[in-house]
Structure formats: C-alpha cells, structure tokens
Design an enzyme around this catalytic site. Structure first.
Site, PDB file in Angstrom:
ATOM      1  N   LYS A 184       2.919  11.308  -3.176  1.00  0.00           N
ATOM      2  CA  LYS A 184       1.897  10.657  -4.005  1.00  0.00           C
ATOM      3  C   LYS A 184       1.026  11.677  -4.725  1.00  0.00           C
ATOM      4  CE  LYS A 184      -1.669   7.040  -3.508  1.00  0.00           C
ATOM      5  NZ  LYS A 184      -2.225   6.069  -2.559  1.00  0.00           N
ATOM      6  N   GLU A 223      -7.158   0.472  -4.779  1.00  0.00           N
ATOM      7  CA  GLU A 223      -7.178   0.370  -3.320  1.00  0.00           C
ATOM      8  C   GLU A 223      -8.523  -0.129  -2.766  1.00  0.00           C
ATOM      9  OE1 GLU A 223      -5.895   4.256  -2.253  1.00  0.00           O
ATOM     10  OE2 GLU A 223      -3.812   3.890  -2.843  1.00  0.00           O
ATOM     11  N   ASP A 246     -12.903   5.009   0.934  1.00  0.00           N
ATOM     12  CA  ASP A 246     -11.452   5.008   1.152  1.00  0.00           C
ATOM     13  C   ASP A 246     -10.943   6.448   1.165  1.00  0.00           C
ATOM     14  OD1 ASP A 246      -8.739   4.710   1.193  1.00  0.00           O
ATOM     15  OD2 ASP A 246      -8.613   3.375  -0.521  1.00  0.00           O
ATOM     16  N   ASP A 252       0.873  -1.169   0.000  1.00  0.00           N
ATOM     17  CA  ASP A 252       0.000   0.000   0.000  1.00  0.00           C
ATOM     18  C   ASP A 252       0.911   1.220   0.000  1.00  0.00           C
ATOM     19  OD1 ASP A 252      -1.796   2.028   0.393  1.00  0.00           O
ATOM     20  OD2 ASP A 252      -2.485   1.359   2.365  1.00  0.00           O
TER      21      ASP A 252
END
Length: 620
Positions: free
Chosen positions: A86, A185, A207, A25
């Site tokens: 990210k 994800e 999420d 992850d």
C-alpha cells in the site's frame, strides 16, 4: 401477454433477494472484508476461521500465495514476497527510491513512472500486487455469501491523493471487483461507530494503521456524517515503529544497518514481535544472532514518541481547519492496529483531554463501516434507515495562471462530490490556444505545488487580449477523483481531461504542503504580489511598444516618444529584480506618461470611424 418486470433505480428486480455487496479494508499490514449477514454486519472469515488477511503476496514460479503463509516467508524469500505494498500505491519510481533501505526489493522501471518489483514471475506493479489481495478477499466473500458480488466499497486513507485513489480502483478492476465507492477510512469508522450508538456531535477519528495515518473531525447529526476537516500523513504508521525498534536493536547488537534483504526482513520481524508484546507487558527479552537483551516499554516509548508527536501535530491542524475547539470534541475513536500501542492511546488521550474509545475492534471497524455503506449503495433495504456521507478533499486543487501563480479553484476540506467553475481570459492579442496546467497544493507559486496534469484548449477565436472568456470547470466525484474541462464560451470549443497521474505524492509531502502553507503564508503573499506586478508590468510594456509601433510617429512628438521609450526601458530594467515597490512605482509612471498618448489614439480611432458619415446615419 407476459408482464415485463422492472424495478426502481438501484433496487433489485426481485424485492426479496439481496444484492451481495461487501466492504473491504485494504490495509498496509492486514486487510479484511465484511458484509451484512443475518442482520449483523461482521467480518467474513476464511476456511480456517481467520478474519484478518495479512497484506502479503508471494510469487512462486507457477502460482501466487496471499496472506499468512506469504508473510511467514518474507524473510526466507524476500525478493518474491511483497509486504506493505500500500505504501507504493500511486507513487513514482523516484519517490519509492527515497524510502531507501526500508524496501528490500529489486525495482525496475516500466513504460510508465510506476515502480515495478522484479519477481520470479517477472516485473509486478503495486497495482497488480494489490489486485492479488483484493482477489483473495473477493473469493472469500463469494464463498461465504454463496453468490457473485455486485460490488464493493473499498476504503482508502483520507490523505490518499488522486493518483493513489486511481491506483486502488485499477487494482480492483484487475481483481474483477466493481467499486461502488472509494470511502475514506476515518469516515467508514465513523459510520460503524455512529450507527452502532446513534451518536451525535463532534467526533475525532484517529486512524493509525501499518503505513498511513489519518485524522478526521466529523459532525454526526441524525444519519448525516459531515467531515469538517481531514489531515494526516501517508507515510506514517506501525511500520515506522518497527523500523525504529529495528534500528535500536542493530545498534545494541553492534550491527550495521546495511543488511541483505533476508536479514532486513528478519530484524523487522523481531522488532514487530517485540512491539506487539510490549502492548501487554512492561518488558520483552530479545535475541538477535549472538546478542540478547531486553527492550522495556520505557525505551520503546522513547523510540516512537517522535512519530506519535508527528501524528498529534496533524490532529491540531485538522482541529484548526475545522474551527473546532478541543473541548467541543465529544469522543475520540481509535482506528487501526497501531492504536493498540499503549503509548499512542496515552498521548492521544492527553492531547484531547479524554479517554479514547477503544472498545470497538480497531482492526475491524473500518471494514464494518464500509460494509454498511455497501449495503446502501447496492440498493438493499435498510429498513428505511437513511445514511448521508459528506466527505472532503484533503488538498486544494487549482491551475496555473500568468506569472507562475497557483489559482485555487476548489479549496481543501471542500465537501465532495463538488463542481466549481471559474472564468479566465487570453493574455495576448490573437491568442488561439491556451495550456491548462492542473495543480494540487496550498502554496501561492506553482513551483511549490504538485503538478497533476496538463491539457490544451485549441480553436479559440482570435481576439484582442482579454476579450475571450474561457470557463474552466473542476469536478471531484464521490471517490475523490478529479476531472477538468475548459470551454471558450463564445465559440463553444471545449477540451477536457480526467486526471490520472501515474504516481502520487512523495513521503510526507501532503503534510509538508500544509505546514509550508501556514509557515510561509507571509512570504507566499509577498511572492504572489511580486508575480502579479511583474505580469502587469510585462503586459503594459507590450501594450505601449505595440502602440508606439502603430501610431508613435503619427501622434507623438520626438520629445514625447523619447520620454515614453525611456520610461519603458526603466521599467524593463526592473523586471529581473525582486523589488515589488519599485516595479509598482514605475508601472504607475509609465501609465501616467502614456495617458495623453492613449487619449489621442482613442480620438483618432473615433474620428476614423465617423469619417464620411452624417449625423442622421449615426442616429439611425
């Protein structure tokens, strides 16, 4: 003679030896690596027993530091310490500058449109920085598992576009990691959740991480994970909660928001600490410089409510796309560290009308699901357990057609992997080349969509307009990466491209594309109809003028020729207008007034073809 040992495809040649594979992850705030050990899928810890690796990288003159120590230096050494990288993946330098004061770095431009951050070790791209995090996770995994990895399943937000996915794969390659699959994800979370409980039915995966938000609606049926629809925002997460609190704090302290990088990092750290403390208590004391005060959970909720409501709008869109009613959702699974915020759980519960599931660790569930999928893809025996993941693409893919129109080839929420083909033709007589312009988006005009790539098909045999047949094929692989090919079917000439844009969608652009497609559907439909009418009109004008030049003097009287030319000019005069009704009317008039001329041309052509031939010759 010795026997040659072989194995089934994807299986180990030593049946009792596991191939080491992990799930990763790669998060905005924190990252984890997980694997199957002793029959249990679990996160892998470092030498200090920590399973969470803060996604922070600090560059020293002679070495690189990754993790907790790097994050703690973010205020004292802000220009060499990169956090939340990210958010920069797959973006262009122009996109990044729009984030403004949120990014206390020195950006420089490289040869590509990718943003580079100036550090003590020189300019570093987001791909290189992410590779440092992935390298640290790979080394942790190999130390914990006692061997070299055959590969990893790396998770990405469902709303990551092609550029962001490609940047993630490039980072893995730099980290010497073989990517078995890029997995969305929410889908990874559903794998961990579904196999844990043998669940069936419709599940919503909410999420909310440090920098991105995803909502996915899935149907789970006997090991089949079918994504019905996906939505989200690639620029919404816990970082935004921190910035909201930091803005409030600066306002209370009477300080300007125009801070130097070190001061900015310090106020964000204080804001993040306060946010986390408010998950456990109703108020928290804050000290910033000479100012001290209290932040209550009520004030905090008011600060973040607009952000949480943004996420709920995406949830409603995903439900609408999936044709699922709220009451049909059997469970809501909370994923991502930012779902620990009580207000998030409260508003999500109110919308779905049920208590969200929070008993699975929201920080770990994605990595665990990725590890389960990695075991399958590595070919390790899962005791006959079958697992099928049916993911989708978040935005429609298509290409430009005449008139600046977007022709969708693969609609959004199509299950991947997928291949779709569509036939096109030439616009002009003798055309020997065609430009293929690949687009992504939901609107009707190319100006409102995102350009992904362009390539050219050359060597088309010269024919009359409309005679050539060009088949354009779009292929999206299991990682969500796109390749496009074009082939002229008669000659076999072909050209193709693997779409690798150097930057991705801007903040909120994906969500905006979907909102615009709903809000402006009527406007887009009218604009498309007008463009199509303009294309038809231009084609007719060119055809009539070509016919007049070739046969007008021979087949028309002066009066007929003048009348046709007058009608051509009347139609041409409307080409710059926005009056689709008038254009359509004049196209019909020009077609009617040239019908007799077209018939004479056809008769003349037939007579010329039959001249000097006998009936018996024709019959033969």
């Amino acid at each position: 003679m010795a026997l040659l040992q072989i194995a089934e495809p994807g299986q180990s040649p030593k049946p009792h030896q596991r191939r080491l594979a992990v799930g990763i992850d790669l998060g905005t705030t924190n990252s984890l690596v997980a694997a199957l050990r002793s029959g249990i899928t679990e996160p892998l810890a470092d030498v200090d027993g920590e399973v969470i690796l803060p996604s922070a990288v600090r560059y020293h003159a002679d070495h690189v530091e990754v993790g907790r120590a790097a994050r703690e230096a973010s205020a004292s050494d802000p220009l060499n310490t990169i956090v939340s990288v990210k958010r920069l993946m797959g973006r262009g330098i122009g996109d990044v500058k729009q984030l403004g004061v949120q990014l206390p770095y020195r950006f420089v431009e490289g040869q590509s449109q990718m943003p580079f951050i100036e550090t003590v070790q020189g300019a570093k791209s987001p791909v290189e920085i992410s590779a440092e995090i992935l390298r640290a996770l790979r080394e942790r995994a190999e130390a914990a598992l006692g061997g070299e990895l055959v590969g990893a399943v790396i998770t990405v937000p469902a709303y990551f576009d092609d550029a962001q996915r490609q940047a993630t794969k490039d980072a893995a390659r730099l980290a010497n990691l073989n990517v078995l699959r890029l997995l969305n994800e929410p889908t990874a979370a559903a794998v961990a959740y579904g196999l844990d409980r043998q669940a069936e039915g419709v599940v919503a995966i909410y999420d909310l991480g440090g920098g991105t938000f995803d909502i996915s609606i899935l149907r789970l049926t006997k090991g089949v994970f079918e994504v019905l629809a996906t939505g989200g925002d690639t620029a919404l997460g816990g970082d935004d909660f921190d910035h909201a609190v930091a803005g409030w704090l600066l306002a209370q302290a009477g300080r300007s928001e125009d801070l130097d990088p070190g001061a900015q990092r310090e106020v964000l750290r204080i804001a993040c600490d306060a946010k986390e403390a408010l998950s456990e208590c109703e108020s928290v004391d804050i000290r910033y410089g000479a100012w001290q005060g209290m932040l209550t959970r009520t004030i905090f909720n008011e600060l973040i409510d607009p952000l949480v409501i943004r996420s709920l709008k995406a949830c409603r869109r995903a439900l609408r796309d999936s044709s699922v009613e709220l009451e049909d959702v059997g469970a809501v699974v909370m994923v991502g560290g930012s779902t620990r915020v009580p207000r998030v759980r409260e508003l999500v519960g109110e919308m779905f009308g049920r208590q969200p599931m929070t008993d699975i660790d929201p920080d770990q569930v994605v990595a665990i699901g990725a590890a389960i999928q990695a075991e399958t893809l590595a070919g390790n025996n899962r005791d006959g357990e079958e697992l099928l993941l049916l993911d989708v693409i978040p935005l429609s893919l298509g290409l430009e057609t005449m008139g600046g129109l977007m022709e969708k080839i693969i609609p959004r929420n199509t299950t991947i992997p997928v291949a779709r083909a569509q036939d096109f033709t030439t616009y002009k007589d003798g055309q020997t080349a065609m430009m293929i312009h690949v687009l992504q988006g939901e609107r009707e005009l190319i100006a409102d969509c995102r350009s992904l790539a362009r390539f050219e098909l050359r060597g088309i045999p010269p024919m009359v307009a409309g005679a050539a047949k060009i088949r354009v094929t779009f292929q999206v692989d299991a990682d969500g990466l796109l390749s496009v090919s074009a082939r002229e079917t008669a000659s076999g000439v072909e050209s193709s491209i693997q779409v690798k844009p150097s930057y991705g969608l801007t903040d909120g652009e994906i969500a905006r594309m979907l909102e615009d497609s709903f809000d402006k559907a009527g406007q887009d439909k009218a604009a498309r109809a007008l463009r199509e009418q303009l294309v038809d009109a231009q084609r007719l004008i060119e055809a009539v003028e070509g016919a007049l030049d070739a046969d007008g003097d021979r087949l028309l009287s002066e009066e007929e020729r003048v009348a046709i030319q007058a009608q051509v000019e009347a139609l041409r005069g409307l080409m710059d207008s926005q009056d689709g009704v008038a254009i359509e009317r004049e196209v019909k008039r020009l077609s009617q007034i040239t019908d007799a001329f077209a018939a004479r041309r056809l008769d003349s052509t037939v007579k010329a073809a039959l001249a000097g031939r006998r009936l018996n010759d024709i019959e033969e």
